[in-house]
Write an enzyme that holds these catalytic residues in place. Structure first.
Site, PDB file in Angstrom:
ATOM      1  N   TYR B 135       0.823  -1.211   0.000  1.00 58.70           N
ATOM      2  CA  TYR B 135       0.000   0.000   0.000  1.00 58.70           C
ATOM      3  C   TYR B 135       0.855   1.259   0.000  1.00 58.70           C
ATOM      4  O   TYR B 135       1.649   1.467   0.917  1.00 58.70           O
ATOM      5  CB  TYR B 135      -0.886  -0.034   1.252  1.00 58.70           C
ATOM      6  N   ASN B 203       7.659  -2.439   2.671  1.00 54.60           N
ATOM      7  CA  ASN B 203       6.716  -1.372   3.000  1.00 54.60           C
ATOM      8  C   ASN B 203       6.083  -1.609   4.363  1.00 54.60           C
ATOM      9  O   ASN B 203       4.906  -1.391   4.561  1.00 54.60           O
ATOM     10  CB  ASN B 203       5.614  -1.368   1.921  1.00 54.60           C
ATOM     11  N   SER B 246       3.422  -3.771   4.592  1.00 54.20           N
ATOM     12  CA  SER B 246       3.493  -5.120   4.050  1.00 54.20           C
ATOM     13  C   SER B 246       4.857  -5.335   3.436  1.00 54.20           C
ATOM     14  O   SER B 246       5.604  -4.396   3.209  1.00 54.20           O
ATOM     15  CB  SER B 246       2.453  -5.298   2.930  1.00 54.20           C
ATOM     16  N   SER B 284      -0.280  -6.213   8.087  1.00 47.41           N
ATOM     17  CA  SER B 284       0.786  -6.497   7.139  1.00 47.41           C
ATOM     18  C   SER B 284       0.380  -7.594   6.156  1.00 47.41           C
ATOM     19  O   SER B 284      -0.196  -8.605   6.544  1.00 47.41           O
ATOM     20  CB  SER B 284       2.029  -6.936   7.929  1.00 47.41           C
ATOM     21  N   GLY B 285       0.689  -7.367   4.899  1.00 49.09           N
ATOM     22  CA  GLY B 285       0.491  -8.395   3.885  1.00 49.09           C
ATOM     23  C   GLY B 285       1.844  -8.967   3.540  1.00 49.09           C
ATOM     24  O   GLY B 285       2.527  -8.463   2.663  1.00 49.09           O
TER      25      GLY B 285
END
Lengths: 373, 373, 373, 373
Positions: B135, B203, B246, B284-285
């Site tokens: 993001y 990120n 993420s 978080s991804g």
């Protein structure tokens, strides 16, 4: 002497009163430690360096009242029975057992027997126990199958809240970690209004990779200085796997987590393990279980005749779950350090010796790296 | 200026020639970087701080020749399309895309279009592309949907072996990591006779948690000193999640791994992330993909009419997989450090600024912790 | 004419009033159906036989209020975006989209745009949409990418409770099932005090394998009698996969299920598919999602400033979950039969024709097998 | 009398010579059947209606030579040990055991003992055995723990190729299926150049749901006609779960499948179970394992000193895997029917009786539904 007693403070969160899994109300731990004989390995006779540890997850009738749980596999070269049920229904029933690789079966069936005994052998008692293991064959006569059902019953009888004996106790008796003596360790964290506790049976890893709070302690204490038991194993037979070994991690919390949230906590055990320097080698059985006591009464309260089809629960809102996740990573790291510090030098079968990590030496290394005042 | 240029050497293994994912023969990387406009956010207009990165996994016709792959989810607050197919069949088809959260769709369909174009729009072309995201809405007009199909095609056209541009490029253009400017980073390791490369779009994470090679760098550069872009976001709106963010990690190797072995490598990306201080927060991804080019020709070589029902493969014997596992943990850690060092200070929408991690400052901190000569 | 209108009664449970997924209060379905042009395939021009279906899961603001959900992969040769988030957090946010294989991306990003529009393009809007697909390239110009963002917005605008149009509508427009014309179908069941609804986009399977309520209908209507569109595809190109295809299944219930319970329901979609004769072939993307509206308010009710860290939930006690599990298997089977009966004969690109399953013929076969009075 | 002897032909594929799992070359099956005593349940004494079945997967040294395998959980109310290893490494080591729920442990540890004995108690022997179970407490004194290590060793000694005894034998001795007497069943299919065999321990399901080849046989033989043992259990105690029970399914093939392909086969066992009418109830432990003998020599051929880092494999090309997938669904369905037909009426503890499914009655029902000439 535990990590905090030395001034080694892992992470940024505060531990609970005992800095142990037993900080989670109702959680009890019991050990049966089996140390007997010395000298050459005689399968079936000894020497014996093994045991069994039980974690009783709550203060109710654990055999009939399940609580929410979840699991994670970081590396699957190990066993943790009961996981299919935990993954399906999200529920942990009964006490958890931890022992050596070749005694998982006897511990499992003994836990069913304990459940049946607790309920007068009623034909309706039924269980899918959760039993984990790591391999202690470097020090112990593992093919002697020395763990017996009575050892499980005595560990259950001994289970208590309060401080948890660490190091060469219970299932951790004969374990080796980063080529030092390993075993059982525990730590806890306060996470907002809840508590998270972790207990490990630590039996993994190469010396060179060991880091404590980020400091490369393993490189500072090379095998040429403090030798590895695995070099002795290798001299005796082909099997020598310092980078193998395994770690079982049990997470307890009083937060009202749902099963999928428990699984998220379980995965964070691996983050603590990674910070210690492990890369989860092929030979490692790195299996983690997390349970949450914040919801109770998950089965029909009134038994089969209870007409209610639903129960009421609480759930930690996702926006507030971060402290619980972080607590697991921190407490795992500290639990492993505690296991290393509590474990005393042990000589097992064939004179194989696993040396303790000396606290003074650790302190000196931490100071050199600007980590202690 | 990359980590090794500064003398920061993560782990005990040696990098490949480029210390990049492109050290794996045939792997190519291309970026389209979109930076346009300044000032207040006007959705649909800008400012634009985003892009798309593609990883082309081998030197054949990637649209029709799949290779083995596997995936792991450390935390699922993200998207990586195509994973059901990778988990089922163990195969990666086509180029991989990485972009911002709200542009996954356009990149996905554009990759199908690229496949169709490459095959004269034949009706038999079919694809389930793999596209990941993080993001960038703190710096970028993410709801302006500024990534267009042509940006994907130009990234594909630009894809090349050789050194990989890092930092504020491609999908990493507008990313933030440990509250410094983040983005794309890469590193590699030689593992016995094979090479392992990792590329990340970083990120994630809180400043306070940042560790570099175990040293608590984040604590040494507090927000009071180098401010966080998230504090500016928070001043503008309710949404401020420094601990969210993420990381997407792509692992390439030329070893002949099977799909389940690829998945094991993918899980080790998380171990590198853990060493950086992340606990994989709720927001978080953290999704990881690993592919292996050591086996080719996995589909019927002669097409539909090829009568052969089997193909021949090589497999790395499990007893030799450890260096590959360790390489992923090491290369991931170094790739993140490289992303932090390559990324330059960027001011995006509404004047929000993500500051670079200054190399000199990092060096000084590492020295204080006895990590550099 | 639906299955029950013909007297075909699948299973032993009763359907809801509409015998549709919309029997679950608050669930709405909308279709955009795109049928245009005839004659030879001209990529980019047509003929067009495709569309998009949306399932809106509850009557609140679906873009900001998630509900519990779970997923299952029976066979992964397909795409269903958003699954990593659903597996991690157990939550479904936003409306679900279903379309053709090559339009998943445009539908995904358009759903984010819809979320952003609904919230005045606030920079805090963020989404990981759930979009599934099956392949309609036998009848449709799938490489023409004819689904556009506006088609998604119009499907959303058209979404309503009440009877659900079935057959050649929405995402199901160009689908083929058991070598008959397939498409969208739905059915529901009352399960104690709750309702379970299933909606499928059915596009899988060989004729010979088709069973309806256990009767070998496919063998009774051989290809020599009612021809297969796949034979026409094969005559035109090498690609002919009657045993491929896919099925997307969406399960809705108003029962208060937790995420892991939703996943259990999702897996039972595959049991209905199996009863139809499918063995989930390699080429099949058999992906299933289940959501439960019985718990609401899962995020902080008062937004970021709400100090509450927990929410209250209800959970169906496991001992009462069986009717919900059985309902999914039954409703899936009936939804597929409804899709087959509702779909009308369609001629698509290159004159390829998928024939309808004739109700009279089905009735006769069922009678021969002693299944209708 | 097996299904085919009656003219009941499930599916469209041909069985192997024995129509048994032993059609896969090298696979051997052994049973130890324990039937002793009558009358009221006296825990620890009897009556005994249980046993253990072993499946030896190949003709080599199964204790040291693993083969590829994969697993699937349809419903997890059961145990199948060793799955974490199978999921991680894709390898099955040793013989598989199947027994009653409360004897999994003793069988597991006995299999390790067997491995150690076969290798002169060498300290390097190490195992994570695979042992499954279903619950026989309706007929058997399950809390008497009557399975002993010697029963495992005798089952291993008795293991042979050739026809497999079915019904009330081995682990299946005290099992109940669709409220008829159940137990062990097997079937096989030829799939192009390979063979697929399935062995089940069938102990699940409600009478009303039973379908055989799609025909609603359960409805045609209601409980009022042939009573259920579960009604007797219920009269004695609260515990009566006709819809519970479980089914363990073991799939063998000589095709050269990789681990992830084995897992795909394992999932298809559930499709056969679904066709029988099961919806995989909450109380069911439906756990499936598939192994493939088409690749051998997966470990270093020359032991620890073998310098080779890779081995050569064959893989079935995905475009040719469909017959193998379909074979599993068909063979599972037929194996269950064979279990039902082979099992004879049995009276167990407390006079509880599970009745056999009468072949003549089945024939008549099939004829009424136009299924037999």
């Amino acid at each position: 002497m535990r990590a905090r007693d030395l001034g080694v403070r892992i992470g940024r969160m505060e531990p609970g009163d005992l800095n142990a899994i037993t900080d989670v109300a109702g959680v009890r731990v019991g050990h049966t430690t089996l140390i007997e004989g010395d000298g050459p390995l005689r399968p079936g006779t000894g020497p014996i360096r093994t045991g069994v540890t039980v974690v009783v997850p709550h203060d109710g009738d654990v055999w009939t009242e399940p609580i929410f749980a979840g699991a994670h596999r970081l590396n699957g070269n190990g066993e943790l029975t009961g996981l299919e049920w935990i993954r399906e229904a999200g529920m942990l029933g009964g006490a958890i057992g931890i022992t050596n690789t070749h005694s998982v079966g006897v511990v499992r069936d003994a836990l069913i027997e304990a459940a049946a005994r607790a309920h007068a052998m009623s034909d309706g008692v039924w269980a899918l126990p959760t039993v984990g293991e790591t391999y202690d064959g470097a020090l112990n006569d593992i093919n002697g199958f020395h763990v017996r059902p009575d050892h499980v019953h005595s560990a259950l009888a001994a289970a208590s809240g309060g401080p948890v004996p660490e190091g060469n106790v219970g299932g951790g008796t004969g374990m080796i970690c980063h080529e030092f003596k390993g075993g059982i360790g525990t730590a806890s964290r306060r996470a907002t209004r809840w508590t998270v506790g972790v207990l490990v049976q630590a039996n993994y890893g190469a010396r060179e990779l060991l880091r404590i709070d980020g400091v490369p302690v393993g490189r500072a204490i090379p095998l040429s200085d403090v030798p590895s038991p695995w070099d002795q194993v290798e001299a005796l037979s082909a099997r020598a796997t310092p980078e193998g070994g395994s770690i079982i991690g049990i997470v307890a919390t009083d937060a009202p987590l749902l099963p999928h949230q428990c699984a998220r906590l379980a995965q964070r055990v691996g983050m603590g393990v990674a910070r210690m320097g492990s890369y989860a080698s092929h030979g490692s059985g790195d299996l983690f279980l997390a349970f949450a006591t914040g919801n109770r009464g998950l089965s029909r309260n009134g038994g089969e005749d209870d007409p209610r089809r639903t129960v009421e629960l609480q759930m930690v809102v996702d926006q507030h779950i971060n402290p619980l996740l972080e607590a697991v990573a921190e407490a795992t790291e500290e639990a492993i350090v505690n296991a290393l510090l509590a474990a005393e030098t042990m000589t097992g079968r064939d004179g194989i010796t696993a040396h303790a990590l000396e606290p003074d030496r650790l302190l000196a290394i931490m100071r050199e790296h600007a980590r202690l005042a």
